[in-house]
Design an enzyme around this catalytic site. Structure first.
Site, PDB file in Angstrom:
ATOM      1  N   CYS A 259     -14.005   1.430   2.049  1.00 23.81           N
ATOM      2  CA  CYS A 259     -13.630   1.803   1.743  1.00 23.81           C
ATOM      3  C   CYS A 259     -12.021   0.718   1.278  1.00 23.81           C
ATOM      4  O   CYS A 259     -11.081   1.548   2.703  1.00 23.81           O
ATOM      5  CB  CYS A 259     -12.948   2.958   1.003  1.00 23.81           C
ATOM      6  SG  CYS A 259     -14.579   3.889   0.728  1.00 23.81           S
ATOM      7  N   SER A 260     -11.912   0.379   0.548  1.00 24.70           N
ATOM      8  CA  SER A 260     -10.383  -0.144   0.692  1.00 24.70           C
ATOM      9  C   SER A 260     -10.381  -1.636  -0.119  1.00 24.70           C
ATOM     10  O   SER A 260      -9.859  -1.048  -1.116  1.00 24.70           O
ATOM     11  CB  SER A 260     -10.140  -1.521   2.083  1.00 24.70           C
ATOM     12  OG  SER A 260      -8.832  -2.023   2.744  1.00 24.70           O
TER      13      SER A 260
ATOM     14  N   GLU B 219      -7.218   4.303  -8.634  1.00 19.47           N
ATOM     15  CA  GLU B 219      -7.792   2.620  -8.386  1.00 19.47           C
ATOM     16  C   GLU B 219      -8.542   3.142  -9.434  1.00 19.47           C
ATOM     17  O   GLU B 219      -9.051   3.125  -9.960  1.00 19.47           O
ATOM     18  CB  GLU B 219      -8.157   3.301  -7.189  1.00 19.47           C
ATOM     19  CG  GLU B 219      -7.578   3.214  -5.576  1.00 19.47           C
ATOM     20  CD  GLU B 219      -7.953   3.551  -4.770  1.00 19.47           C
ATOM     21  OE1 GLU B 219      -8.028   3.144  -3.805  1.00 19.47           O
ATOM     22  OE2 GLU B 219      -9.421   3.463  -4.318  1.00 19.47           O
TER      23      GLU B 219
ATOM     24  N   LYS C 297       0.543  -1.249  -0.173  1.00 16.18           N
ATOM     25  CA  LYS C 297       0.192   0.326   0.493  1.00 16.18           C
ATOM     26  C   LYS C 297       0.626   1.090   0.283  1.00 16.18           C
ATOM     27  O   LYS C 297       0.784   2.344  -0.506  1.00 16.18           O
ATOM     28  CB  LYS C 297      -0.867   0.256   1.530  1.00 16.18           C
ATOM     29  CG  LYS C 297      -1.921  -1.419   0.924  1.00 16.18           C
ATOM     30  CD  LYS C 297      -2.347  -1.257   2.686  1.00 16.18           C
ATOM     31  CE  LYS C 297      -3.891   0.209   2.719  1.00 16.18           C
ATOM     32  NZ  LYS C 297      -5.021  -0.262   4.099  1.00 16.18           N
TER      33      LYS C 297
END
Length: 286
Positions: A126-127, A202, A74
């Site tokens: 959200c992930s 994303e 991440k």
């Protein structure tokens, strides 16, 4: 020939994995590599800090057609304005919109301790789906096309429990409806200024669900500062510029372009393909 070192075995495993993914455009990952050692196949967030997650969690790096090209942690995916990487690394994400029995939407305010987009309001959860998890969180193209996306659904169940304390049985994977994908890119300029070192780039999978009973909420203070159920008019009032509230960039896009139509026709959005558009990757990059 001597035995390979753990780091060499890991590098060889990654090379084979990426070659297979490019040939078949399918990735089913059960292990991943980090710093020369094989990582656990089961995600565990207990006792871990935001910095720990940035280093440990392996996101799924994709091209603009959402084809898997590799993995990266991440930290690497979300670093903006770096040499050769001005907008981070494009990776898969998901956004959950969870509605209560009365049709109100559950919102969360991200914790002030979050590395990216702290203190902003956003949708329920959200992930990111991750490599190396059990159950696997890497979906093949045919699983996206048919709407099953078991990997993204598994990741959503995992993060609802981690962030909001919602037991897995209250919102099982089978309850999610996958509608579409959003490709967006946004630097965290509100927190760090125009040359922000952090941001999101994303392809975001949009999941809707509704429960028949109120869910159990026990927000994780390291992830969430506040939660609130709202009607659409209440949400619109909260998003008025005069409210003084800050919102995540992905939620602003979804809330203005898509959410009102889904919400006004919620039974159809949840139980049919009327509002599904899985073949399209909506791009909002400006």
């Amino acid at each position: 020939m001597g035995a390979l070192s753990p780091a060499a075995r890991c590098r060889r495993g990654i090379s084979r994995f990426l070659a297979a993914a490019r040939q078949a455009e399918v990735a089913v990952a059960t292990t991943t590599c980090a710093r020369g050692q094989m990582a656990s196949s089961t995600w565990a967030g207990t006792g871990m800090s935001q910095d720990d997650f940035m280093q440990k969690d392996e996101c799924l790096v994709v091209d603009e057609q959402d084809r898997l090209v590799g993995t990266a942690n991440k930290y690497d995916c979300h670093r903006f304005n770096q040499p050769g990487q001005p907008a981070g690394r494009l990776h898969r994400a998901f956004s959950v919109f969870l509605f209560g029995p009365d049709g109100r939407l559950l919102l969360q305010q991200r914790a002030a301790s979050k590395v990216t987009f702290p203190s902003v309001w956003t949708n329920t959860c959200c992930s990111h789906p991750l490599a190396g998890q059990q159950p696997p969180e890497v979906d093949a193209p045919e699983q996206v096309a048919d709407g099953s996306v078991p990997g993204v659904r598994a990741a959503a169940v995992r993060k609802l429990e981690h962030e909001l304390g919602i037991p897995a049985g209250q919102v099982p994977a089978s309850s999610f409806r996958f509608l579409t994908r959003l490709h967006y890119c946004a630097a965290d300029a509100d927190t760090h200024g125009p040359a922000s070192p952090w941001g999101e780039h994303e392809i975001d999978y949009i999941l809707l669900a509704q429960t028949e009973e109120p869910v159990t909420l026990a927000p994780n203070a390291d992830e969430v500062d506040a939660v609130r159920y709202v009607t659409l008019p209440e949400l619109q009032a909260m998003m008025d510029p005069g409210s003084g509230l800050s919102w995540s960039p992905w939620f602003r896009i979804l809330a203005t372009r898509f959410l009102p139509a889904w919400w006004a026709d919620l039974p159809a959005a949840l139980h049919s393909d009327k509002h599904a558009d899985r073949a399209t990757i909506h791009r909002v990059l400006g």
